[in-house]
Write a protein that holds these residues in place. Structure first.
Motif, PDB file in Angstrom:
ATOM      1  N   TYR A 161      29.062   1.439  12.449  1.00 28.73           N
ATOM      2  CA  TYR A 161      28.382   2.317  11.493  1.00 28.73           C
ATOM      3  C   TYR A 161      29.316   3.420  11.016  1.00 28.73           C
ATOM      4  CZ  TYR A 161      25.138   5.963   9.891  1.00 28.73           C
ATOM      5  OH  TYR A 161      24.505   6.943   9.180  1.00 28.73           O
ATOM      6  N   TYR A 193      22.281   7.204  16.611  1.00 34.44           N
ATOM      7  CA  TYR A 193      22.627   7.164  15.184  1.00 34.44           C
ATOM      8  C   TYR A 193      22.439   8.532  14.541  1.00 34.44           C
ATOM      9  CZ  TYR A 193      23.461   2.161  14.763  1.00 34.44           C
ATOM     10  OH  TYR A 193      23.989   0.892  14.876  1.00 34.44           O
ATOM     11  N   VAL A 213      19.403   2.909   7.021  1.00 33.86           N
ATOM     12  CA  VAL A 213      18.574   1.714   6.837  1.00 33.86           C
ATOM     13  C   VAL A 213      19.453   0.502   6.527  1.00 33.86           C
ATOM     14  CG1 VAL A 213      16.863   0.627   5.321  1.00 33.86           C
ATOM     15  CG2 VAL A 213      16.467   2.926   6.183  1.00 33.86           C
ATOM     16  N   SER A 214      20.407   0.666   5.607  1.00 31.05           N
ATOM     17  CA  SER A 214      21.177  -0.500   5.166  1.00 31.05           C
ATOM     18  C   SER A 214      22.313  -0.868   6.110  1.00 31.05           C
ATOM     19  CB  SER A 214      21.708  -0.283   3.747  1.00 31.05           C
ATOM     20  OG  SER A 214      22.600   0.803   3.710  1.00 31.05           O
ATOM     21  N   CYS A 215      23.024   0.082   6.658  1.00 23.36           N
ATOM     22  CA  CYS A 215      24.163  -0.227   7.540  1.00 23.36           C
ATOM     23  C   CYS A 215      23.752  -0.359   8.997  1.00 23.36           C
ATOM     24  CB  CYS A 215      25.236   0.860   7.436  1.00 23.36           C
ATOM     25  SG  CYS A 215      26.058   0.921   5.845  1.00 23.36           S
ATOM     26  N   GLN A 225      20.574  -0.707  10.067  1.00 25.07           N
ATOM     27  CA  GLN A 225      19.367  -1.513  10.201  1.00 25.07           C
ATOM     28  C   GLN A 225      18.262  -0.796  10.974  1.00 25.07           C
ATOM     29  OE1 GLN A 225      19.213  -4.772   8.670  1.00 25.07           O
ATOM     30  NE2 GLN A 225      20.973  -3.826   7.710  1.00 25.07           N
ATOM     31  N   LEU A 226      18.164   0.532  10.806  1.00 22.14           N
ATOM     32  CA  LEU A 226      17.092   1.286  11.454  1.00 22.14           C
ATOM     33  C   LEU A 226      15.824   1.195  10.624  1.00 22.14           C
ATOM     34  CD1 LEU A 226      18.798   4.627  12.631  1.00 22.14           C
ATOM     35  CD2 LEU A 226      18.532   2.499  13.885  1.00 22.14           C
ATOM     36  N   SER A 227      14.687   1.255  11.271  1.00 23.23           N
ATOM     37  CA  SER A 227      13.400   1.317  10.580  1.00 23.23           C
ATOM     38  C   SER A 227      13.224   2.739  10.027  1.00 23.23           C
ATOM     39  CB  SER A 227      12.261   1.000  11.543  1.00 23.23           C
ATOM     40  OG  SER A 227      12.131   2.050  12.496  1.00 23.23           O
ATOM     41  N   HIS A 263      19.184  -4.512  -0.922  1.00 21.52           N
ATOM     42  CA  HIS A 263      19.606  -5.181   0.319  1.00 21.52           C
ATOM     43  C   HIS A 263      19.328  -4.253   1.489  1.00 21.52           C
ATOM     44  CE1 HIS A 263      22.346  -6.387   3.516  1.00 21.52           C
ATOM     45  NE2 HIS A 263      22.059  -7.585   3.086  1.00 21.52           N
ATOM     46  N   GLU A 264      18.460  -4.676   2.403  1.00 25.80           N
ATOM     47  CA  GLU A 264      18.134  -3.848   3.572  1.00 25.80           C
ATOM     48  C   GLU A 264      18.539  -4.583   4.795  1.00 25.80           C
ATOM     49  OE1 GLU A 264      14.279  -2.016   3.696  1.00 25.80           O
ATOM     50  OE2 GLU A 264      14.321  -1.782   1.567  1.00 25.80           O
TER      51      GLU A 264
END
Length: 190
Positions: free
Chosen positions: A35, A75, A143-145, A147-149, A189-190
Motif C-alpha cells: 500500500y 492502514y 478502498v481501491s489499493c 481493499q478496505l470496506s 475499479h474497487e
C-alpha cells in the motif's frame, strides 16, 4: 502452524509480552508495504512501513479491542504517515504522469516495481489523483489499493462511514471529469 488468535488478543497480550507483537507484523507487513509503495514508491515504502509498525507498537495500549482485526487500524497509521510524506506522493504521481513507460536510472527491482505501479496508474489518473484533496485521495486509495470496506476506512481515518462515502463519491466524480469518457472503467475499479 497458523496462529488462530485474533489481532485484538495478540495486541492485548503484547502489552505484557512485547515480543508477541511480531505476530501482527508478520500478518500485515507485506500488505502495508504494498500500500505504501503504491502511494509513495518503492524507495520510501520500507521506511514508512517500518514506521507504521513502530507507531502501532507504541500505540498498542490505545487499540480498540472491539475490532478483532488490526488491519484498518494499521492502514490508518500508514495513511497518516503517508500524509507526512504528501509531497513525495504528489511528486511520484507527477513523475508517473510525465514518464509512463520511461526507464529510470535505478536498480532492477525498483524498475520492475515502478513499471508495475505505472501500468496500474495511467498518467491521466496520476494527474487526477494529484488534484484531489488529501482526505478524498486517502479514502479512495484505501478502498481501491488496500481493499478496505467503507467501515474499515472510517475506522482507519477516524471519520464517520457516511463521510467515507461522500469523499469517495466526490473523488470519483472529480476523477471522471479529469479523465474524460474513458474514466468510468478506471475510477469504478474497487
Amino acid at each position: 502452524m497458523v496462529d488462530e488468535t485474533t489481532d485484538a488478543s495478540v495486541i492485548a497480550r503484547s502489552r505484557h509480552d512485547p515480543e508477541s507483537f511480531s505476530v501482527i507484523f508478520d500478518r500485515y507487513y507485506g500488505a502495508i508495504h504494498r500500500y505504501v509503495a503504491a502511494r509513495l514508491g518503492t524507495a520510501a515504502a520500507d521506511d514508512v512501513a517500518a514506521e507504521t509498525f513502530l507507531a502501532a507498537f507504541d500505540q498498542r495500549d490505545r487499540y480498540d479491542p472491539a475490532w478483532p482485526q488490526a488491519r484498518a487500524w494499521l492502514y490508518g497509521i500508514a495513511t497518516n504517515l503517508i500524509g507526512r510524506h504528501r509531497r513525495d506522493e504528489i511528486r511520484l504521481y507527477r513523475a508517473m504522469s510525465r514518464s509512463a513507460g520511461r526507464e529510470e536510472e535505478a536498480g532492477h527491482a525498483d524498475r520492475v516495481a515502478d513499471r508495475v505501479s505505472a501500468e496500474r496508474l495511467s498518467p491521466e489518473l496520476a494527474r487526477g489523483l494529484t488534484a484531489l484533496a488529501k482526505g478524498d485521495r486517502d479514502a479512495l486509495l484505501l478502498v481501491s489499493c488496500a481493499q478496505l470496506s467503507y467501515a474499515e476506512v472510517a475506522h482507519a481515518l477516524g471519520i464517520p462511514a457516511g463521510t467515507v462515502g461522500s469523499r469517495i463519491n466526490r473523488a470519483r466524480r472529480k476523477l471522471r471529469t479529469a479523465l474524460g469518457p474513458t474514466a468510468e472503467e478506471a475510477v469504478n475499479h474497487e
